[in-house]
Design a protein around this motif. Structure first.
Motif, PDB file in Angstrom:
ATOM      1  N   SER A  32       0.829  -1.201   0.000  1.00 17.10           N
ATOM      2  CA  SER A  32       0.000   0.000   0.000  1.00 17.10           C
ATOM      3  C   SER A  32       0.863   1.251   0.000  1.00 17.10           C
ATOM      4  O   SER A  32       2.077   1.188   0.189  1.00 17.10           O
ATOM      5  CB  SER A  32      -0.923   0.002   1.216  1.00 17.10           C
ATOM      6  OG  SER A  32      -0.172   0.157   2.398  1.00 17.10           O
ATOM      7  N   GLY A  33       0.221   2.390  -0.167  1.00 14.58           N
ATOM      8  CA  GLY A  33       0.938   3.655  -0.233  1.00 14.58           C
ATOM      9  C   GLY A  33       1.818   3.903   0.975  1.00 14.58           C
ATOM     10  O   GLY A  33       1.333   3.982   2.096  1.00 14.58           O
ATOM     11  N   GLN A  34       3.113   4.006   0.731  1.00 12.66           N
ATOM     12  CA  GLN A  34       4.088   4.249   1.786  1.00 12.66           C
ATOM     13  C   GLN A  34       4.514   5.710   1.760  1.00 12.66           C
ATOM     14  O   GLN A  34       4.710   6.285   0.694  1.00 12.66           O
ATOM     15  CB  GLN A  34       5.309   3.342   1.601  1.00 12.66           C
ATOM     16  CG  GLN A  34       4.975   1.870   1.717  1.00 12.66           C
ATOM     17  CD  GLN A  34       4.397   1.554   3.080  1.00 12.66           C
ATOM     18  OE1 GLN A  34       5.032   1.759   4.111  1.00 12.66           O
ATOM     19  NE2 GLN A  34       3.159   1.076   3.097  1.00 12.66           N
ATOM     20  N   ARG A  58      12.277   3.373   1.008  1.00 13.82           N
ATOM     21  CA  ARG A  58      12.800   2.482   2.060  1.00 13.82           C
ATOM     22  C   ARG A  58      11.650   1.709   2.711  1.00 13.82           C
ATOM     23  O   ARG A  58      11.737   0.502   2.938  1.00 13.82           O
ATOM     24  CB  ARG A  58      13.544   3.279   3.132  1.00 13.82           C
ATOM     25  CG  ARG A  58      14.919   3.723   2.755  1.00 13.82           C
ATOM     26  CD  ARG A  58      15.628   4.389   3.954  1.00 13.82           C
ATOM     27  NE  ARG A  58      16.755   5.159   3.490  1.00 13.82           N
ATOM     28  CZ  ARG A  58      16.757   6.478   3.291  1.00 13.82           C
ATOM     29  NH1 ARG A  58      15.686   7.206   3.557  1.00 13.82           N
ATOM     30  NH2 ARG A  58      17.834   7.084   2.847  1.00 13.82           N
ATOM     31  N   ASN A  59      10.571   2.414   3.024  1.00 16.59           N
ATOM     32  CA  ASN A  59       9.415   1.768   3.643  1.00 16.59           C
ATOM     33  C   ASN A  59       8.791   0.741   2.700  1.00 16.59           C
ATOM     34  O   ASN A  59       8.359  -0.328   3.139  1.00 16.59           O
ATOM     35  CB  ASN A  59       8.382   2.809   4.065  1.00 16.59           C
ATOM     36  CG  ASN A  59       8.879   3.692   5.196  1.00 16.59           C
ATOM     37  OD1 ASN A  59       9.874   3.395   5.851  1.00 16.59           O
ATOM     38  ND2 ASN A  59       8.194   4.798   5.405  1.00 16.59           N
ATOM     39  N   THR A  60       8.762   1.048   1.418  1.00 11.19           N
ATOM     40  CA  THR A  60       8.249   0.106   0.421  1.00 11.19           C
ATOM     41  C   THR A  60       9.112  -1.145   0.409  1.00 11.19           C
ATOM     42  O   THR A  60       8.604  -2.272   0.344  1.00 11.19           O
ATOM     43  CB  THR A  60       8.209   0.761  -0.971  1.00 11.19           C
ATOM     44  OG1 THR A  60       7.387   1.935  -0.908  1.00 11.19           O
ATOM     45  CG2 THR A  60       7.643  -0.182  -2.017  1.00 11.19           C
ATOM     46  N   SER A  61      10.423  -0.966   0.511  1.00  7.39           N
ATOM     47  CA  SER A  61      11.352  -2.090   0.554  1.00  7.39           C
ATOM     48  C   SER A  61      11.075  -2.991   1.762  1.00  7.39           C
ATOM     49  O   SER A  61      11.100  -4.224   1.649  1.00  7.39           O
ATOM     50  CB  SER A  61      12.794  -1.568   0.603  1.00  7.39           C
ATOM     51  OG  SER A  61      13.707  -2.627   0.691  1.00  7.39           O
ATOM     52  N   GLU A 128       3.813   9.586  -1.872  1.00 10.43           N
ATOM     53  CA  GLU A 128       3.368   8.265  -1.459  1.00 10.43           C
ATOM     54  C   GLU A 128       3.759   7.288  -2.561  1.00 10.43           C
ATOM     55  O   GLU A 128       3.678   7.624  -3.739  1.00 10.43           O
ATOM     56  CB  GLU A 128       1.844   8.280  -1.273  1.00 10.43           C
ATOM     57  CG  GLU A 128       1.244   6.982  -0.827  1.00 10.43           C
ATOM     58  CD  GLU A 128      -0.248   7.102  -0.623  1.00 10.43           C
ATOM     59  OE1 GLU A 128      -0.665   7.766   0.353  1.00 10.43           O
ATOM     60  OE2 GLU A 128      -0.987   6.546  -1.437  1.00 10.43           O
ATOM     61  N   VAL A 129       4.204   6.090  -2.172  1.00  8.04           N
ATOM     62  CA  VAL A 129       4.651   5.080  -3.133  1.00  8.04           C
ATOM     63  C   VAL A 129       3.861   3.796  -2.932  1.00  8.04           C
ATOM     64  O   VAL A 129       3.716   3.335  -1.804  1.00  8.04           O
ATOM     65  CB  VAL A 129       6.163   4.754  -2.961  1.00  8.04           C
ATOM     66  CG1 VAL A 129       6.610   3.715  -3.978  1.00  8.04           C
ATOM     67  CG2 VAL A 129       7.009   6.007  -3.055  1.00  8.04           C
ATOM     68  N   GLU A 130       3.363   3.230  -4.038  1.00  9.43           N
ATOM     69  CA  GLU A 130       2.711   1.925  -4.032  1.00  9.43           C
ATOM     70  C   GLU A 130       3.496   0.995  -4.938  1.00  9.43           C
ATOM     71  O   GLU A 130       4.045   1.436  -5.952  1.00  9.43           O
ATOM     72  CB  GLU A 130       1.277   2.019  -4.555  1.00  9.43           C
ATOM     73  CG  GLU A 130       0.360   2.822  -3.682  1.00  9.43           C
ATOM     74  CD  GLU A 130      -1.047   2.919  -4.252  1.00  9.43           C
ATOM     75  OE1 GLU A 130      -1.303   2.441  -5.379  1.00  9.43           O
ATOM     76  OE2 GLU A 130      -1.910   3.485  -3.562  1.00  9.43           O
TER      77      GLU A 130
END
Length: 136
Positions: A32-34, A58-61, A128-130
């Motif tokens: 989900s969106g990080q 980083r959170n997506t990782s 935000e990254v998905e």
């Protein structure tokens, strides 16, 4: 490897991402969106687009790793950036390039979309990254 990234001849080049991803695995992973927050909710890099892009990646990782995946398995990335304008691309890419080696994110990126939005989550959130990944 269940994911292959490429850009066929005849498609717009150069761009900082591949145009095509082909996945052959069976397990889908959706992160989900990080945003640029530490696990305890502490904001990271307030007001700094590059810093927020790096932390969100980083959170997506971390999310990918939790599912047994990595950026090598990512089919697609989607970035949402507040009050986007083309002059921000340098800061955006600086954030990507700063963290890419650390998190195993190859450049050019997997197929990606950058979508400009007015507002995200809270006023200090700039990006935000998905991610969508596929495991064999």
């Amino acid at each position: 490897m269940p994911v292959q990234h490429f850009t066929p001849e005849g498609m717009l080049q150069p761009v900082p991402y591949h145009h095509v991803a082909v996945g052959t695995g069976t397990k889908h992973v959706h992160v989900s969106g990080q945003i640029a927050r530490r696990a305890d909710g502490t904001p990271v890099a307030p007001g700094d687009l590059a810093g927020q892009v790096a932390q969100a990646l980083r959170n997506t990782s971390v999310g990918l790793a939790g599912a047994g995946a990595s950026f090598a398995d990512v089919l697609r990335l989607t970035f949402y950036v507040t009050r986007w304008n083309p002059e921000k691309i340098g800061d955006f890419m600086a954030g990507v390039e700063t963290v890419a080696n650390q998190i195993g994110l190859r450049l050019p990126l997997p197929p990606a979309s950058l979508i400009g939005v007015e507002y995200l989550f809270e006023p200090d959130v700039l990006v935000e990254v998905e991610a969508t990944a596929l495991l064999g």
